[in-house]
Design an enzyme around this catalytic site. Structure first.
Site, PDB file in Angstrom:
ATOM      1  N   LYS A  13      33.649  51.235  36.774  1.00 54.14           N
ATOM      2  CA  LYS A  13      34.887  50.823  36.185  1.00 54.14           C
ATOM      3  C   LYS A  13      35.371  49.371  36.054  1.00 54.14           C
ATOM      4  O   LYS A  13      35.552  48.739  34.987  1.00 54.14           O
ATOM      5  CB  LYS A  13      36.069  51.543  36.674  1.00 54.14           C
ATOM      6  CG  LYS A  13      35.956  53.020  36.721  1.00 54.14           C
ATOM      7  CD  LYS A  13      37.404  53.779  37.317  1.00 54.14           C
ATOM      8  CE  LYS A  13      37.452  53.537  38.789  1.00 54.14           C
ATOM      9  NZ  LYS A  13      36.495  53.839  39.754  1.00 54.14           N
ATOM     10  N   ARG A  88      45.712  57.569  39.540  1.00 51.55           N
ATOM     11  CA  ARG A  88      44.624  58.220  40.238  1.00 51.55           C
ATOM     12  C   ARG A  88      45.439  59.459  40.800  1.00 51.55           C
ATOM     13  O   ARG A  88      44.644  60.287  41.547  1.00 51.55           O
ATOM     14  CB  ARG A  88      44.463  57.344  41.493  1.00 51.55           C
ATOM     15  CG  ARG A  88      43.041  56.750  41.581  1.00 51.55           C
ATOM     16  CD  ARG A  88      42.847  56.120  42.908  1.00 51.55           C
ATOM     17  NE  ARG A  88      41.617  55.598  43.107  1.00 51.55           N
ATOM     18  CZ  ARG A  88      40.929  54.418  42.765  1.00 51.55           C
ATOM     19  NH1 ARG A  88      41.636  53.420  42.153  1.00 51.55           N
ATOM     20  NH2 ARG A  88      39.883  54.301  43.267  1.00 51.55           N
ATOM     21  N   ARG A 122      26.861  48.352  47.010  1.00 50.10           N
ATOM     22  CA  ARG A 122      27.738  47.334  46.275  1.00 50.10           C
ATOM     23  C   ARG A 122      28.011  45.989  47.547  1.00 50.10           C
ATOM     24  O   ARG A 122      28.219  45.915  48.299  1.00 50.10           O
ATOM     25  CB  ARG A 122      29.153  48.067  46.167  1.00 50.10           C
ATOM     26  CG  ARG A 122      30.141  47.084  45.560  1.00 50.10           C
ATOM     27  CD  ARG A 122      31.316  47.794  44.877  1.00 50.10           C
ATOM     28  NE  ARG A 122      32.169  48.529  45.468  1.00 50.10           N
ATOM     29  CZ  ARG A 122      33.071  49.486  45.043  1.00 50.10           C
ATOM     30  NH1 ARG A 122      33.291  49.424  43.756  1.00 50.10           N
ATOM     31  NH2 ARG A 122      33.857  50.353  45.923  1.00 50.10           N
ATOM     32  N   ARG A 155      32.563  45.697  51.253  1.00 48.75           N
ATOM     33  CA  ARG A 155      33.866  45.924  51.430  1.00 48.75           C
ATOM     34  C   ARG A 155      34.026  47.154  52.460  1.00 48.75           C
ATOM     35  O   ARG A 155      33.360  48.029  52.624  1.00 48.75           O
ATOM     36  CB  ARG A 155      34.363  46.682  50.216  1.00 48.75           C
ATOM     37  CG  ARG A 155      34.916  45.943  49.068  1.00 48.75           C
ATOM     38  CD  ARG A 155      35.026  46.656  47.665  1.00 48.75           C
ATOM     39  NE  ARG A 155      35.798  47.923  47.603  1.00 48.75           N
ATOM     40  CZ  ARG A 155      36.320  48.578  46.690  1.00 48.75           C
ATOM     41  NH1 ARG A 155      36.243  47.993  45.330  1.00 48.75           N
ATOM     42  NH2 ARG A 155      36.903  49.729  46.835  1.00 48.75           N
ATOM     43  N   ARG A 166      36.313  59.147  50.123  1.00 49.20           N
ATOM     44  CA  ARG A 166      36.835  58.653  48.842  1.00 49.20           C
ATOM     45  C   ARG A 166      36.465  59.540  47.697  1.00 49.20           C
ATOM     46  O   ARG A 166      36.976  59.933  46.984  1.00 49.20           O
ATOM     47  CB  ARG A 166      36.448  57.237  48.390  1.00 49.20           C
ATOM     48  CG  ARG A 166      37.095  56.186  49.164  1.00 49.20           C
ATOM     49  CD  ARG A 166      36.586  55.002  49.435  1.00 49.20           C
ATOM     50  NE  ARG A 166      36.311  54.222  48.204  1.00 49.20           N
ATOM     51  CZ  ARG A 166      35.292  53.325  47.979  1.00 49.20           C
ATOM     52  NH1 ARG A 166      34.424  53.138  48.880  1.00 49.20           N
ATOM     53  NH2 ARG A 166      35.116  52.737  46.834  1.00 49.20           N
TER      54      ARG A 166
END
Ligand code: ADP
Ligand code: ADP
Ligand code: ZN
Length: 209
Positions: A13, A88, A122, A155, A166
């Site tokens: 996204k 969300r 990531r 992160r 998540r």
């Protein structure tokens, strides 16, 4: 053009929003980025949400909606915007409807295996927030941001435990938005598993129809 980017964590996204926002010259509004900025600056909001975000849970709806409502008061949204990672929950979507009218919802579809592959590799620039991946989207120089030369970090919510949580939170609270927006006739599915240029192209095409 008022767009929502929907999809599991790691669907791409943010990566696609940053490209499309440049193409269309509309702001890319990521609630995750807004929260991370608040945490970095240790504002009242930042202190409240830090633990929640690190664990991979959702920030309460009221706090999140207030943040977005305030952001959408900024004159730069005049010609539209991309909401990345908001709404969300159904509650957030209902609230959004009371203060803005969305044109399209882009739903990035990827498998759980891909979510895990993407999130576990990531990297993010600690200064400008630019996103990378240790295999899929390498920076020119390992560990260094191409854009600003600062250090890339992992992160705190990209740990295996938080990733697992998540994904569960996504299925429980966010995935119901797929039917919610389908019923309103706003949903456009995009195959998020393709190479990034292809995903960006498919997205541009879908919204220009
Ligand atoms: P989201 O904002 O949905 O959580 P990101 O845009 O941060 O997703 O992308 C998650 C990770 O996957 C990042 O490391 C990014 O570099 C990488 N990525 C994004 N899009 C693709 C793609 N189409 N193919 C491979 N890797 C991708
Ligand atoms: P991802 O790139 O994995 O999709 P984001 O950067 O969008 O993650 O969001 C990071 C975290 O910020 C979320 O896991 C959640 O804790 C919080 N957050 C972001 N957007 C929302 C939202 N709309 N509602 C509640 N919490 C949110
Ligand atoms: Zn940078």
């Amino acid at each position: 053009m008022k767009l929502i980017f929907l999809g599991p964590p790691g669907a791409g996204k943010g990566t696609i929003a940053s490209r499309i926002s440049k193409d269309l010259n509309i702001p890319h509004i990521s609630t995750g980025d807004l929260f991370r900025k608040a945490i970095k600056n240790q504002t009242e909001l930042g202190k409240k949400v830090q633990q929640i975000i690190e664990s991979g849970d959702l920030v309460p709806d009221a706090l999140t909606v207030a943040l977005v409502k305030e952001r959408l008061n900024n004159p730069d949204v005049e010609n539209g915007y991309i909401l990345d990672g908001f709404p969300r929950t159904i509650k957030q979507a209902d609230s959004l409807e009371s203060f803005s009218k969305i044109d399209n919802v882009i739903n990035f579809v990827i498998s759980d295996e891909q979510v895990i592959q993407r999130l576990s590799g990531r990297r993010m620039c600690k200064n400008c927030g630019e996103g990378y991946h240790i295999e899929n989207m390498k920076p020119q120089k390992e560990g260094i941001c191409d854009k600003c030369g600062e250090e890339l970090i992992i992160r705190p919510d990209d740990t295996p435990e938080a990733i697992k949580n998540r994904l569960a939170v996504y299925y429980e609270s966010t995935a119901p938005l797929i039917d919610y927006y389908k019923e309103k006739g706003l949903l456009l599915d995009i195959d998020g598993a393709q190479e990034v240029g292809k995903v960006a192209e498919a997205t541009s095409k879908a919204i220009s129809k």
